[in-house]
Design a protein around this motif. Structure first.
Motif, mmCIF file in Angstrom:
data_model
loop_
_atom_site.group_PDB
_atom_site.id
_atom_site.type_symbol
_atom_site.label_atom_id
_atom_site.label_comp_id
_atom_site.label_asym_id
_atom_site.label_seq_id
_atom_site.Cartn_x
_atom_site.Cartn_y
_atom_site.Cartn_z
ATOM 1 N N SER A 59 0.840 -1.202 0.000
ATOM 2 C CA SER A 59 0.000 0.000 0.000
ATOM 3 C C SER A 59 0.873 1.249 0.000
ATOM 4 N N TYR A 60 0.383 2.275 -0.665
ATOM 5 C CA TYR A 60 1.105 3.545 -0.667
ATOM 6 C C TYR A 60 0.128 4.701 -0.845
ATOM 7 N N LYS A 61 0.571 5.881 -0.477
ATOM 8 C CA LYS A 61 -0.135 7.119 -0.792
ATOM 9 C C LYS A 61 0.911 8.202 -1.008
ATOM 10 N N THR A 62 0.596 9.160 -1.849
ATOM 11 C CA THR A 62 1.499 10.275 -2.066
ATOM 12 C C THR A 62 1.082 11.445 -1.185
ATOM 13 N N ALA A 63 2.056 12.233 -0.785
ATOM 14 C CA ALA A 63 1.811 13.365 0.099
ATOM 15 C C ALA A 63 2.881 14.419 -0.174
ATOM 16 N N TRP A 64 2.964 15.396 0.720
ATOM 17 C CA TRP A 64 3.881 16.518 0.516
ATOM 18 C C TRP A 64 4.509 16.929 1.841
ATOM 19 N N VAL A 65 5.756 17.366 1.772
ATOM 20 C CA VAL A 65 6.393 18.108 2.861
ATOM 21 C C VAL A 65 6.633 19.499 2.298
ATOM 22 N N GLY A 66 5.769 20.422 2.644
ATOM 23 C CA GLY A 66 5.806 21.725 1.989
ATOM 24 C C GLY A 66 5.464 21.555 0.525
ATOM 25 N N ARG A 67 6.413 21.892 -0.361
ATOM 26 C CA ARG A 67 6.202 21.695 -1.794
ATOM 27 C C ARG A 67 6.923 20.475 -2.330
ATOM 28 N N GLN A 68 7.501 19.669 -1.446
ATOM 29 C CA GLN A 68 8.291 18.529 -1.893
ATOM 30 C C GLN A 68 7.433 17.262 -1.863
ATOM 31 N N PRO A 69 7.306 16.576 -3.015
ATOM 32 C CA PRO A 69 6.461 15.381 -3.082
ATOM 33 C C PRO A 69 7.132 14.185 -2.419
ATOM 34 N N VAL A 70 6.345 13.428 -1.647
ATOM 35 C CA VAL A 70 6.851 12.239 -0.980
ATOM 36 C C VAL A 70 5.846 11.106 -1.137
ATOM 37 N N ILE A 71 6.291 9.885 -0.817
ATOM 38 C CA ILE A 71 5.443 8.692 -0.858
ATOM 39 C C ILE A 71 5.474 8.041 0.520
ATOM 40 N N LEU A 72 4.310 7.786 1.073
ATOM 41 C CA LEU A 72 4.201 6.963 2.273
ATOM 42 C C LEU A 72 3.896 5.543 1.815
ATOM 43 N N SER A 73 4.781 4.591 2.123
ATOM 44 C CA SER A 73 4.597 3.219 1.639
ATOM 45 C C SER A 73 4.754 2.225 2.784
ATOM 46 N N ARG A 74 4.185 1.033 2.570
ATOM 47 C CA ARG A 74 4.362 -0.069 3.516
ATOM 48 C C ARG A 74 4.980 -1.239 2.763
ATOM 49 N N ASP A 75 6.158 -1.682 3.200
ATOM 50 C CA ASP A 75 6.884 -2.714 2.464
ATOM 51 C C ASP A 75 6.375 -4.125 2.794
ATOM 52 N N ARG A 76 7.043 -5.129 2.236
ATOM 53 C CA ARG A 76 6.592 -6.512 2.411
ATOM 54 C C ARG A 76 6.690 -6.989 3.852
ATOM 55 N N LYS A 77 7.522 -6.324 4.650
ATOM 56 C CA LYS A 77 7.631 -6.663 6.073
ATOM 57 C C LYS A 77 6.710 -5.785 6.922
ATOM 58 N N LEU A 78 5.844 -5.015 6.241
ATOM 59 C CA LEU A 78 4.842 -4.146 6.873
ATOM 60 C C LEU A 78 5.464 -2.922 7.551
ATOM 61 N N GLN A 79 6.719 -2.630 7.202
ATOM 62 C CA GLN A 79 7.364 -1.436 7.732
ATOM 63 C C GLN A 79 6.972 -0.209 6.910
ATOM 64 N N LEU A 80 6.771 0.915 7.580
ATOM 65 C CA LEU A 80 6.438 2.163 6.902
ATOM 66 C C LEU A 80 7.698 2.874 6.426
ATOM 67 N N HIS A 81 7.568 3.568 5.292
ATOM 68 C CA HIS A 81 8.654 4.383 4.762
ATOM 69 C C HIS A 81 8.065 5.681 4.224
ATOM 70 N N VAL A 82 8.812 6.765 4.355
ATOM 71 C CA VAL A 82 8.466 8.019 3.690
ATOM 72 C C VAL A 82 9.605 8.329 2.735
ATOM 73 N N LEU A 83 9.305 8.260 1.442
ATOM 74 C CA LEU A 83 10.314 8.349 0.390
ATOM 75 C C LEU A 83 10.145 9.638 -0.406
ATOM 76 N N GLU A 84 11.257 10.262 -0.723
ATOM 77 C CA GLU A 84 11.191 11.404 -1.625
ATOM 78 C C GLU A 84 10.763 10.898 -2.999
ATOM 79 N N ASN A 85 9.739 11.513 -3.556
ATOM 80 C CA ASN A 85 9.168 11.068 -4.835
ATOM 81 C C ASN A 85 9.972 11.675 -5.981
ATOM 82 N N ARG A 86 11.191 11.169 -6.118
ATOM 83 C CA ARG A 86 12.121 11.733 -7.103
ATOM 84 C C ARG A 86 13.157 10.690 -7.472
ATOM 85 N N CYS A 87 13.176 10.281 -8.736
ATOM 86 C CA CYS A 87 14.151 9.303 -9.209
ATOM 87 C C CYS A 87 15.570 9.849 -9.022
#
Length: 428
Positions: A59-87
């Protein structure tokens, strides 16, 4: 040179916050807005979402820190991550959907693929990068994140205090707010989004401002039955606004609805009997019927968490700064995970009644915010008052400054934190 200019601008903005007034340029100065993104939004804990929005592995959802796009995701071990949405290759976003479920994130430009934890898993023509870098060094940027009672926050600041320390006195009120699940875990049921042509601080002020309620929300009050309308006539009641520290505040409008697990032995009011009967028809036992009926209509307070979210009676209101004169608003309807259908349906209907796009509250609030922005560029008088109740404060039972429910105590709390952050010379 740019950092020096931002620091100078931030200090100028800090000087525009006084004890009981702020300068209107804080709503309209573009240089100040740009400095705020760095000094405030990139330098503190920012609300990202609720754990129920990413319930399963993938599962994931996209969000923002100010104007910076991020992704809130849950990995296969059910751990949460907040990732910068930028390759990490050429900078394209790797996820554009608001929410969903996936095994990975893939850049649409050159096909770099990332795991749910942000790790770089594969890329076309990998052999061409041999000796250039190690894949382990090119993961998506992981932001520090922490949760409190299901609420997820993230930050870019490296040496920031723990989230629980930052929340401080607000934790008590978060604990009370989540009780509106009616004995079930709080769950996001739905959402709607809109932008308004105004500065983010105008909205930040709104959810700690009871003074406007009987004026702006006349149409909402007129839509209620007499008994409920009397409950919302709270300006002369026993409510209060309390400064909780770190820019947070709570505005208690209906004290008898502060703790939704109190007074469960009282008879169910006549106006709630329809819901009670629907719950009984679903096979809900009477003690739980009373708990759910009391929780269905939300808490009697608004909790403002600086800088970007309000736990407002029965929903989350999340703000996102877009420009100096534009703010994105995200309204999140809440219910109970696994709760009876009648309960969650009632919660959605109540959300639609006030907060929804065709509701009685949101359109009226939006017009008021827009007018404040328009007025901020009018006339030579540059000051906006936030001094109501400033000479009529008392100490709360938790030893915090508090004022009457119509005081501007919460606004002053937010602006003093804003002033502190804009004055800071610390690095992120």
């Amino acid at each position: 040179m740019l950092e020096e200019n931002n620091l100078s601008t931030a200090c100028r903005a800090a000087s525009m916050v006084e004890e009981g007034r702020i300068h209107k340029q804080l709503y309209s100065d573009e240089a100040i807005f740009e400095a705020e993104l760095d000094k405030v939004f990139n330098s503190t804990w920012v609300f990202i979402g609720h754990e129920s929005e990413v319930p399963e592995a993938g599962s994931y959802k996209t969000a923002w820190v100010g104007r910076q796009p991020v992704i809130l995701s849950r990995d296969r071990k059910l751990q949460l991550h907040v990732l910068e949405n930028r390759c990490r290759h050429r900078g394209a976003t790797v996820c554009e959907k608001r929410k969903g479920k996936s095994k990975s994130f893939t850049c649409p430009y050159h096909g770099w693929g990332y795991g749910l934890d942000g790790s770089l898993r594969g890329l076309p023509k990998e052999e061409e990068y041999k000796g250039v870098f190690a894949k382990s060094d090119m993961s998506l940027v992981n932001l520090r994140h922490e949760t409190y009672n299901g609420l997820v926050f993230a930050t870019y600041k490296k040496d920031i205090e723990p989230l629980e320390d930052f929340l401080g006195g607000a934790k008590k009120w978060i604990d009370l707010f989540v009780k509106q699940g009616g004995g079930y875990p709080l769950k996001v049921l739905g959402e709607h989004r809109f932008n308004f042509p105004g500065n983010w601080k105008i909205q930040l002020e709104n959810t700690t401002d009871a003074y406007h309620f009987p004026i702006v929300h006349k149409s909402f009050i007129s839509s209620l039955d007499d008994q409920t309308a009397d409950i919302f006539d709270f300006l002369d009641g026993e409510g209060f606004v309390e400064d909780l520290g770190n820019g947070h505040s709570v505005m208690v409008m209906i004290p008898e609805l502060t703790d939704l697990e109190e007074n469960l032995d009282e008879p169910i009011p006549e106006r709630f009997q329809k819901l009670a009967e629907e719950l009984r028809q679903e096979g809900v036992a009477e003690p739980e019927v009373k708990r759910l009926v009391r929780a269905a209509h939300g808490t009697g307070f608004n909790l403002n968490l600086f800088p970007n979210v309000s736990c407002s009676m029965a929903f989350f209101r999340v703000l996102r700064p877009v420009s100096v004169s534009e703010t994105a608003i995200h309204h999140v309807a809440l219910g109970g995970e696994g709760a009876p259908e009648a309960f969650n349906r009632k919660r959605i209907r109540l959300h639609e009644h006030f907060q929804g796009p065709m509701g009685f509250g949101t359109p009226d609030d939006g017009e008021a915010w827009e007018r404040v922005q328009k007025g901020s560029i009018a006339g030579p008088d540059g000051w906006i008052m936030v001094n109501r109740g400033i000479k009529n404060l008392h100490q709360s039972p938790d030893n915090n400054p508090a004022g009457e429910v119509c005081s501007e105590t919460g606004m002053r709390a937010a602006y003093q934190q804003y002033k502190k952050m804009m004055s800071s010379t610390e690095d992120k």
